[in-house]
Write a protein that holds these residues in place. Structure first.
Motif, PDB file in Angstrom:
ATOM      1  N   MET A 178       0.863  -1.176   0.000  1.00  0.00           N
ATOM      2  CA  MET A 178       0.000   0.000   0.000  1.00  0.00           C
ATOM      3  C   MET A 178       0.901   1.229   0.000  1.00  0.00           C
ATOM      4  N   ASP A 179       0.608   2.169  -0.866  1.00  0.00           N
ATOM      5  CA  ASP A 179       1.364   3.417  -0.879  1.00  0.00           C
ATOM      6  C   ASP A 179       0.434   4.583  -0.539  1.00  0.00           C
ATOM      7  N   ILE A 180       1.013   5.751  -0.446  1.00  0.00           N
ATOM      8  CA  ILE A 180       0.257   6.950  -0.059  1.00  0.00           C
ATOM      9  C   ILE A 180      -0.907   7.206  -1.017  1.00  0.00           C
ATOM     10  N   GLN A 181      -0.659   7.111  -2.319  1.00  0.00           N
ATOM     11  CA  GLN A 181      -1.711   7.422  -3.297  1.00  0.00           C
ATOM     12  C   GLN A 181      -2.899   6.463  -3.175  1.00  0.00           C
ATOM     13  N   ASN A 182      -2.620   5.167  -2.994  1.00  0.00           N
ATOM     14  CA  ASN A 182      -3.715   4.199  -2.820  1.00  0.00           C
ATOM     15  C   ASN A 182      -4.479   4.472  -1.538  1.00  0.00           C
ATOM     16  N   SER A 183      -3.764   4.796  -0.481  1.00  0.00           N
ATOM     17  CA  SER A 183      -4.445   5.055   0.792  1.00  0.00           C
ATOM     18  C   SER A 183      -5.302   6.319   0.702  1.00  0.00           C
ATOM     19  N   ILE A 184      -4.848   7.324   0.000  1.00  0.00           N
ATOM     20  CA  ILE A 184      -5.642   8.548  -0.182  1.00  0.00           C
ATOM     21  C   ILE A 184      -6.934   8.224  -0.936  1.00  0.00           C
ATOM     22  N   LEU A 185      -6.834   7.407  -1.961  1.00  0.00           N
ATOM     23  CA  LEU A 185      -8.001   7.007  -2.742  1.00  0.00           C
ATOM     24  C   LEU A 185      -9.012   6.269  -1.854  1.00  0.00           C
ATOM     25  N   ILE A 186      -8.516   5.386  -1.007  1.00  0.00           N
ATOM     26  CA  ILE A 186      -9.395   4.627  -0.114  1.00  0.00           C
ATOM     27  C   ILE A 186     -10.035   5.544   0.929  1.00  0.00           C
ATOM     28  N   PHE A 187      -9.225   6.385   1.566  1.00  0.00           N
ATOM     29  CA  PHE A 187      -9.780   7.291   2.574  1.00  0.00           C
ATOM     30  C   PHE A 187     -10.813   8.235   1.955  1.00  0.00           C
ATOM     31  N   ASP A 188     -10.558   8.681   0.732  1.00  0.00           N
ATOM     32  CA  ASP A 188     -11.522   9.538   0.041  1.00  0.00           C
ATOM     33  C   ASP A 188     -12.840   8.799  -0.182  1.00  0.00           C
ATOM     34  N   ALA A 189     -12.750   7.543  -0.606  1.00  0.00           N
ATOM     35  CA  ALA A 189     -13.960   6.761  -0.855  1.00  0.00           C
ATOM     36  C   ALA A 189     -14.764   6.546   0.418  1.00  0.00           C
ATOM     37  N   LEU A 190     -14.094   6.381   1.533  1.00  0.00           N
ATOM     38  CA  LEU A 190     -14.781   6.111   2.799  1.00  0.00           C
ATOM     39  C   LEU A 190     -15.199   7.370   3.552  1.00  0.00           C
ATOM     40  N   SER A 191     -14.848   8.533   3.026  1.00  0.00           N
ATOM     41  CA  SER A 191     -15.116   9.779   3.750  1.00  0.00           C
ATOM     42  C   SER A 191     -16.514  10.348   3.498  1.00  0.00           C
ATOM     43  N   GLN A 192     -17.386   9.546   2.914  1.00  0.00           N
ATOM     44  CA  GLN A 192     -18.755   9.974   2.652  1.00  0.00           C
ATOM     45  C   GLN A 192     -19.691   8.977   3.349  1.00  0.00           C
ATOM     46  N   GLU A 193     -20.712   9.473   4.021  1.00  0.00           N
ATOM     47  CA  GLU A 193     -21.548   8.633   4.887  1.00  0.00           C
ATOM     48  C   GLU A 193     -22.194   7.436   4.182  1.00  0.00           C
ATOM     49  N   THR A 194     -22.811   7.644   3.035  1.00  0.00           N
ATOM     50  CA  THR A 194     -23.479   6.541   2.342  1.00  0.00           C
ATOM     51  C   THR A 194     -22.475   5.474   1.934  1.00  0.00           C
ATOM     52  N   ARG A 195     -21.315   5.898   1.425  1.00  0.00           N
ATOM     53  CA  ARG A 195     -20.297   4.926   1.022  1.00  0.00           C
ATOM     54  C   ARG A 195     -19.762   4.163   2.223  1.00  0.00           C
ATOM     55  N   LEU A 196     -19.534   4.858   3.324  1.00  0.00           N
ATOM     56  CA  LEU A 196     -19.037   4.187   4.521  1.00  0.00           C
ATOM     57  C   LEU A 196     -20.065   3.183   5.036  1.00  0.00           C
ATOM     58  N   ARG A 197     -21.321   3.567   5.048  1.00  0.00           N
ATOM     59  CA  ARG A 197     -22.378   2.648   5.500  1.00  0.00           C
ATOM     60  C   ARG A 197     -22.481   1.431   4.566  1.00  0.00           C
ATOM     61  N   ALA A 198     -22.420   1.664   3.270  1.00  0.00           N
ATOM     62  CA  ALA A 198     -22.480   0.561   2.298  1.00  0.00           C
ATOM     63  C   ALA A 198     -21.290  -0.372   2.485  1.00  0.00           C
ATOM     64  N   PHE A 199     -20.120   0.201   2.648  1.00  0.00           N
ATOM     65  CA  PHE A 199     -18.909  -0.594   2.838  1.00  0.00           C
ATOM     66  C   PHE A 199     -19.027  -1.451   4.094  1.00  0.00           C
ATOM     67  N   ARG A 200     -19.509  -0.878   5.166  1.00  0.00           N
ATOM     68  CA  ARG A 200     -19.660  -1.626   6.419  1.00  0.00           C
ATOM     69  C   ARG A 200     -20.651  -2.780   6.257  1.00  0.00           C
ATOM     70  N   LEU A 201     -21.744  -2.536   5.529  1.00  0.00           N
ATOM     71  CA  LEU A 201     -22.696  -3.611   5.267  1.00  0.00           C
ATOM     72  C   LEU A 201     -22.057  -4.734   4.455  1.00  0.00           C
ATOM     73  N   LEU A 202     -21.240  -4.365   3.481  1.00  0.00           N
ATOM     74  CA  LEU A 202     -20.584  -5.373   2.649  1.00  0.00           C
ATOM     75  C   LEU A 202     -19.552  -6.165   3.438  1.00  0.00           C
ATOM     76  N   VAL A 203     -18.839  -5.509   4.337  1.00  0.00           N
ATOM     77  CA  VAL A 203     -17.884  -6.225   5.193  1.00  0.00           C
ATOM     78  C   VAL A 203     -18.639  -7.233   6.050  1.00  0.00           C
ATOM     79  N   GLN A 204     -19.762  -6.811   6.609  1.00  0.00           N
ATOM     80  CA  GLN A 204     -20.570  -7.705   7.456  1.00  0.00           C
ATOM     81  C   GLN A 204     -21.177  -8.849   6.653  1.00  0.00           C
ATOM     82  N   ALA A 205     -21.458  -8.619   5.383  1.00  0.00           N
ATOM     83  CA  ALA A 205     -22.090  -9.645   4.544  1.00  0.00           C
ATOM     84  C   ALA A 205     -21.131 -10.776   4.189  1.00  0.00           C
TER      85      ALA A 205
END
Length: 119
Positions: A1-28
């Motif tokens: 993992m490098d800085i650019q990939n981590s920035i992309l991931i943090f950006d994707a998770l920094s929005q409520e709907t995306r974070l909630r969807a991601f959490r549901l998918l992890v649980q699934a």
């Protein structure tokens, strides 16, 4: 993992709907969930959900597969492990967290100081 990939991931998770969807998918788990199911559970219109799932997919956090007429999304656990490892290895002082290899179990163990024992 490098800085650019981590920035992309943090950006994707920094929005409520995306974070909630991601959490549901992890649980699934590896079975995942259909896009329509996610849309219902999050009370989000299908086109909006599609936008958010695309964002998570671009970041490498989820993957999709076709099953009949449905698109099934599931969490990419390798990306999650890489991100957690990146945070612990590169962003934390040993005083707070460390990673050690458990050769007997064949896995990495993250130890967070202060949660179970004195540092």
């Amino acid at each position: 993992m490098d800085i650019q990939n981590s920035i992309l991931i943090f950006d994707a998770l920094s929005q409520e709907t995306r974070l909630r969807a991601f959490r549901l998918l992890v649980q699934a788990g590896s079975e995942g969930l259909a896009a329509g199911t996610l849309s219902k559970k999050l009370n989000t219109p299908h086109n909006t959900m599609s936008f958010h799932l695309n964002h998570l997919s671009t970041a490498g956090l989820i993957s999709s597969r076709k099953e009949g007429r449905s698109v099934i999304y599931s969490a990419n656990y390798d990306s999650i492990r890489d991100l957690i490892g990146f945070i612990v290895k590169d962003c934390c002082n040993l005083e707070f967290a460390s990673i050690r290899e458990d050769k007997r179990k064949g896995c990495s163990i993250i130890e967070l100081a202060g949660y179970c024992c004195e540092p």
